[in-house]
Design an enzyme around this catalytic site. Structure first.
Site, PDB file in Angstrom:
ATOM      1  N   SER A  77       0.853  -1.181   0.000  1.00 35.79           N
ATOM      2  CA  SER A  77       0.000   0.000   0.000  1.00 35.79           C
ATOM      3  C   SER A  77       0.888   1.229   0.000  1.00 35.79           C
ATOM      4  CB  SER A  77      -0.871   0.006   1.259  1.00 35.79           C
ATOM      5  OG  SER A  77      -1.454   1.273   1.429  1.00 35.79           O
ATOM      6  N   TYR A  88      -0.734  -0.619  10.369  1.00 36.55           N
ATOM      7  CA  TYR A  88      -0.828  -0.931   8.937  1.00 36.55           C
ATOM      8  C   TYR A  88       0.375  -0.349   8.184  1.00 36.55           C
ATOM      9  CZ  TYR A  88      -3.187  -1.409   4.383  1.00 36.55           C
ATOM     10  OH  TYR A  88      -3.528  -1.740   3.096  1.00 36.55           O
TER      11      TYR A  88
END
Ligand code: NDP
Length: 230
Positions: free
Chosen positions: A139, A154
């Site tokens: 990501s 994350y």
């Protein structure tokens, strides 16, 4: 390169993983659709057709990963494409300054160590392929270049995954195994929520890296086939 390959996708019962599995099967590949819940894998595989087989794989469970690798070795003898897609804890609710480290630990266990663990277990089968590709679904949140406050579990797990991509790519370069990180962009899945790009568009970045020709890029970070800053 698509067609006739053995392709393993983790966390493929829903979201981007399921869409990647669907498109690989459409392109004529044999898809090993994995999910931590076998029932969910079977349901998704049934919906996607005969080229898709269902397998139990919990990337955070070393026993599950070892058993899976053994079974795939017997069933297929090689893996041409590994898509490390499974991930958890898009922790928009916390910041590094007040983080629950249990959440951070769980994110690292699945998003970083899970991908690493599955890659290690499948490495002999990837080496048995003439055109092996490893796609780490990362990501932009893991990009150090643009990293700011928030989403710490994350972001750190995806930054770690990007580092793993660089190291694996360098170590496997001579063997022709291409290893890349990709960002699917903000996609409308359970994780992404409403408003993101259609899941098919998110899957396109992943498929681009799975379909790279021999001699293609390795150790890179891409979205829609274009490089992203680390
Ligand atoms: P979803 O939350 O929709 O799906 C995540 C998948 O991972 C589910 O199938 C889930 O299974 C599975 N999973 C979670 N933990 C494990 C585990 N331990 N073992 C095996 N499978 C597991 O996410 P997305 O489809 O949106 O995301 C896919 C990838 O794309 C992720 O790596 C994510 O970080 C990345 N990404 C997504 C973006 C977005 O906007 N959606 C943006 C950027 C990156 P279960 O159903 O059992 O929970």
């Amino acid at each position: 390169m698509a067609g006739g390959r053995v392709c393993v996708v983790t966390g493929a019962n829903r979201g981007i993983g399921r869409e990647v599995a669907r498109q690989l099967a459409l392109a004529g590949d044999l898809v090993v659709l994995t999910a931590r819940d076998l029932g969910k894998a079977e349901k998704a595989a049934r919906e996607l057709g005969e080229a898709v087989g269902a397998w139990q794989l919990d990337v955070s469970d070393p026993g599950s990963v070892e058993r899976f690798a053994g079974e795939i070795g017997v069933a297929h003898g090689r893996v041409d494409v590994l898509v490390n897609n499974a991930a958890i804890h898009y922790d928009t609710w916390q910041r590094a300054t007040d983080a629950d480290l249990t959440v951070v630990q769980e994110a690292l266990e699945t998003n970083l160590l899970g991908a690493w663990r599955v890659t290690l277990a499948l490495l002999p089968l990837l080496r048995a392929s003439d055109h092996a590709r490893v796609v780490n679904v990362s990501s932009e949140m893991g990009s150090l270049a643009s990293m700011g406050a928030g989403t710490p579990a994350y972001a750190v797990s995806k930054a770690g995954l990007n580092a793993l991509t660089r190291i694996l790519a360098a170590e496997l370069h001579r063997e022709g195994v291409l290893v890349n990180s990709v960002c699917p962009g903000w996609a409308a899945t359970d994780m992404g929520g409403a408003g993101g790009r259609p899941v098919a568009e998110g899957a396109r970045s992943v498929l681009w890296a799975a379909d790279l020709p021999d001699g293609g890029p390795t150790g890179g970070f891409f979205q829609d086939g274009a490089p992203l800053p680390w």
